[in-house]
Scaffold this motif. Structure first.
Motif, mmCIF file in Angstrom:
data_model
loop_
_atom_site.group_PDB
_atom_site.id
_atom_site.type_symbol
_atom_site.label_atom_id
_atom_site.label_comp_id
_atom_site.label_asym_id
_atom_site.label_seq_id
_atom_site.Cartn_x
_atom_site.Cartn_y
_atom_site.Cartn_z
ATOM 1 N N ASP A 116 39.377 3.603 -11.857
ATOM 2 C CA ASP A 116 39.225 2.352 -12.600
ATOM 3 C C ASP A 116 38.149 2.603 -13.652
ATOM 4 N N LEU A 117 38.573 2.823 -14.883
ATOM 5 C CA LEU A 117 37.653 3.158 -15.973
ATOM 6 C C LEU A 117 37.658 2.029 -16.990
ATOM 7 N N GLN A 118 36.488 1.480 -17.243
ATOM 8 C CA GLN A 118 36.368 0.365 -18.192
ATOM 9 C C GLN A 118 35.268 0.683 -19.201
ATOM 10 N N VAL A 119 35.543 0.359 -20.451
ATOM 11 C CA VAL A 119 34.553 0.535 -21.519
ATOM 12 C C VAL A 119 34.352 -0.807 -22.205
ATOM 13 N N ASN A 120 33.112 -1.295 -22.195
ATOM 14 C CA ASN A 120 32.768 -2.516 -22.913
ATOM 15 C C ASN A 120 32.315 -2.151 -24.317
ATOM 16 N N GLY A 121 32.941 -2.750 -25.312
ATOM 17 C CA GLY A 121 32.650 -2.425 -26.697
ATOM 18 C C GLY A 121 31.400 -3.091 -27.217
ATOM 19 N N PRO A 122 31.126 -2.947 -28.527
ATOM 20 C CA PRO A 122 29.915 -3.533 -29.118
ATOM 21 C C PRO A 122 29.810 -5.044 -28.931
ATOM 22 N N ASP A 123 30.968 -5.731 -28.790
ATOM 23 C CA ASP A 123 30.930 -7.185 -28.588
ATOM 24 C C ASP A 123 30.816 -7.568 -27.128
ATOM 25 N N GLY A 124 30.675 -6.582 -26.240
ATOM 26 C CA GLY A 124 30.554 -6.853 -24.817
ATOM 27 C C GLY A 124 31.867 -7.040 -24.105
ATOM 28 N N GLN A 125 32.975 -7.021 -24.851
ATOM 29 C CA GLN A 125 34.292 -7.200 -24.256
ATOM 30 C C GLN A 125 34.945 -5.841 -24.001
ATOM 31 N N PRO A 126 35.824 -5.768 -22.992
ATOM 32 C CA PRO A 126 36.493 -4.488 -22.718
ATOM 33 C C PRO A 126 37.263 -3.977 -23.934
ATOM 34 N N ASP A 127 37.102 -2.686 -24.209
ATOM 35 C CA ASP A 127 37.794 -2.024 -25.319
ATOM 36 C C ASP A 127 38.857 -1.120 -24.719
ATOM 37 N N ALA A 128 40.105 -1.570 -24.741
ATOM 38 C CA ALA A 128 41.187 -0.835 -24.078
ATOM 39 C C ALA A 128 41.459 0.509 -24.745
ATOM 40 N N SER A 129 41.343 0.578 -26.064
ATOM 41 C CA SER A 129 41.660 1.827 -26.759
ATOM 42 C C SER A 129 40.635 2.916 -26.437
ATOM 43 N N LEU A 130 39.356 2.518 -26.387
ATOM 44 C CA LEU A 130 38.328 3.494 -26.026
ATOM 45 C C LEU A 130 38.502 3.960 -24.589
ATOM 46 N N ALA A 131 38.795 3.026 -23.703
ATOM 47 C CA ALA A 131 39.002 3.392 -22.297
ATOM 48 C C ALA A 131 40.195 4.327 -22.154
#
Length: 551
Positions: free
Chosen positions: A87-102
């Motif tokens: 389960d890999l999650q990346v939160n972007g600069p806005d604090g929301q999950p960034d699916a493309s980065l993950a």
């Protein structure tokens, strides 16, 4: 001490158990020995867990009556724990999950389902995922959550990793320290980025390499410290130590191609205080003498470099004497592994052919050269390739004595064969399309033979017979295969097979073979080669020398 366990685990326990490290102490007391023995189960369990074995059976027995005392360890590691999901999650600069980065990080994730879960691999995978963010626009990225849930009964490990990118940063202005002799523009124009572009560490490293390779600086360091950020803008700090502008060099050497050499070089890196680089060289070799001068200008904003050159040459090779004057200008551009050169040359030449007579030739020749370098090490490559393609032309309508088009394609491939062996493949094909070779300067025609061509034959001895000389032809084909075995890190031995020829047409080509053995030395300046080559067509041996990597 006796350890009964699978081979790989026995080696691990032998290396890291405390009791194993104390076995060489002859004065250990019975109480100390019992204390060390009591620690074995816990230490062994921790070591096995790091390798993915969470349900081992460990039995330890101490035979204190034996002389010397014996500690017996029996290990049944059980089934290895394997990765059951990520389960890999990346939160972007806005604090929301960034699916493309993950998705990008998940694509490169090394611990896939079914692999044995090892602690070291888990830590490395997390570090690499974080490093990807840190080096690409997000230097403030950090790990929010890291969890490996191990189920000993199912022998599975469910992984969870949450990363936060922090804000996305951009490059700010370049700040330069250490300049005393040269204008700041030479540093600014080498930057491979513009202020406002997204930050990447790769661009900083490229910038540092460009500065170090510019010949103006003894050392150059480039940094964009997060502590100096102004909002989400990272100022780029450049510190340089300059070379002195003027340098005089003297040299001597020997080449199996052109004989003994003496050379005098002069360089001034700061003509008119504008960082224009003037270079000149007088080179005296047995078969070739030249006097050259060049003026190179600093890189312009679009990344191009412009230069002017003049070269006077006298050569006497294989019965052909040439006296040439070459004037030229060029634009060079380097974009990663790709180098392009657009040039214009004017060549005027007198040719004296032994047993035939004298002629003159001139050409005004635009030329385009494309080179791709992909090597693991530019000085001592063990893998990778070099490819070069050229196209040039001359016209009777514009200062040329002959109409012609010249094409050249060259390549070198380095193939590693294990850690101590490599295969080197080299080839070159060239063609001049013209009504005849008359009126074309010799340096635009082709001859073969010697180091870098067909070993076992004299330098440029393969070509078109004319009178008592060998002159250039309009067709060239050479190929080489070489196997190198490194006996030590510095010394190696090789066997090679070369084949090629030059002629006035491909139909007239009659390739000849050269083969032999050689010695290789990894010197500080690059590979030094000494080859004993046999020219099959002339049935003679030649000892030949070479240094460095071809083109």
């Amino acid at each position: 001490m006796r350890i009964e366990a699978p081979d790989a685990l026995r080696a691990l326990l032998t290396q890291y158990l405390d009791i194993e490290r104390w076995r060489s102490f002859t004065d250990i007391t019975p109480e100390q020995l019992r204390a060390l023995t009591a620690k074995v189960p816990k230490q062994a369990a921790d070591l096995l867990a790091a390798e993915g074995y969470f349900s081992p059976q460990i039995r330890v027995e101490l035979d204190a009556a034996a002389q010397p005392p014996v500690v017996a360890v029996q290990v049944q590691p059980g089934m290895a724990t394997r990765v059951s999901g990520l389960d890999l999650q990346v939160n972007g600069p806005d604090g929301q999950p960034d699916a493309s980065l993950a998705a990008r990080l998940r694509h490169d994730w090394p611990l896939t389902d079914g692999q044995v879960f090892r602690s070291a691999a888990w830590e490395t995978a997390k570090s690499n995922a974080l490093l990807t963010l840190l080096t690409q626009r997000y230097p403030a990225a950090h790990i929010v959550q890291s969890q490996a849930r191990v189920d000993p009964k199912r022998h599975s490990a469910a992984l969870r990793l949450v990363l936060d990118t922090g804000p996305g940063y951009s490059f700010g202005p370049v700040q330069v320290e250490g300049l005393k002799l040269y204008p700041e523009t030479i540093v600014q124009r080498l930057a491979p980025f513009q202020p406002g572009q997204p930050y990447t560490q790769a661009k900083l490293l490229e910038y540092q390499q460009l500065l170090q390779g510019s010949r103006y600086f003894r050392t150059a360091t480039v940094a964009a410290p997060l502590a100096e950020a102004q909002g989400t803008t990272l100022p780029v700090q450049v510190r340089v130590v300059e070379y002195k502008p003027q340098k005089l060099g003297l040299g001597a050497g020997y080449s199996s191609n052109t004989g003994a050499r003496t050379q005098v070089d002069y360089e001034n890196l700061n003509i008119l205080g504008r960082a224009w680089r003037f270079t000149s060289a007088l080179k005296l070799e047995t078969l070739l003498q030249s006097l050259s001068a060049g003026l190179a200008f600093p890189r312009v904003a679009n990344g191009s470099r412009y230069s002017l050159s003049a070269d006077a040459q006298h050569a006497n090779i294989q019965g052909l004497t040439t006296r040439s004057l070459i004037l030229g200008g060029q634009r060079q551009r380097l974009d990663g592994p790709i180098e392009t050169v657009l040039s214009l040359q004017y060549i005027t030449e007198r040719q004296d052919v032994a047993g035939y007579g004298s002629t003159t030739a001139q050409a005004l020749m635009p030329n385009y050269s494309w080179t791709r370098r992909r090597l693991d090490n530019p000085i001592d490559p063990s893998s990778g390739s070099l490819v070069n393609a050229q196209i040039g032309a001359g016209s009777k309508a514009i200062l040329s004595d002959q109409n012609f088009i010249r094409l050249v394609l060259r390549g070198v491939q380095y193939i590693p064969l294990g850690t101590r062996n490599q295969l080197i493949l080299r080839g070159e094909v060239g063609s001049v399309f013209s009504p005849s070779a008359n009126g074309i300067p010799q340096q635009e025609l082709f001859r073969a033979g010697g180091i870098g061509s067909v070993r076992g034959y004299s330098y440029q001895s393969l070509g078109v017979p004319e009178g008592d000389a060998i002159v250039g032809g309009r067709a060239l084909l050479t190929a080489s295969a070489e196997a190198v075995h490194w006996l030590t890190p510095q010394w190696g031995a090789s066997v090679f097979y070369d084949r090629g020829d030059a002629a006035n047409s491909f139909g007239a080509l009659k390739t000849v073979a050269g083969y032999g053995i050689g010695a290789r030395w990894r010197s500080p300046a690059g590979i030094i080669s000494i080859d004993l080559a046999y020219g099959q067509a002339i049935q003679a041996y030649r000892l030949q020398f070479n240094a460095g990597v071809s083109f």
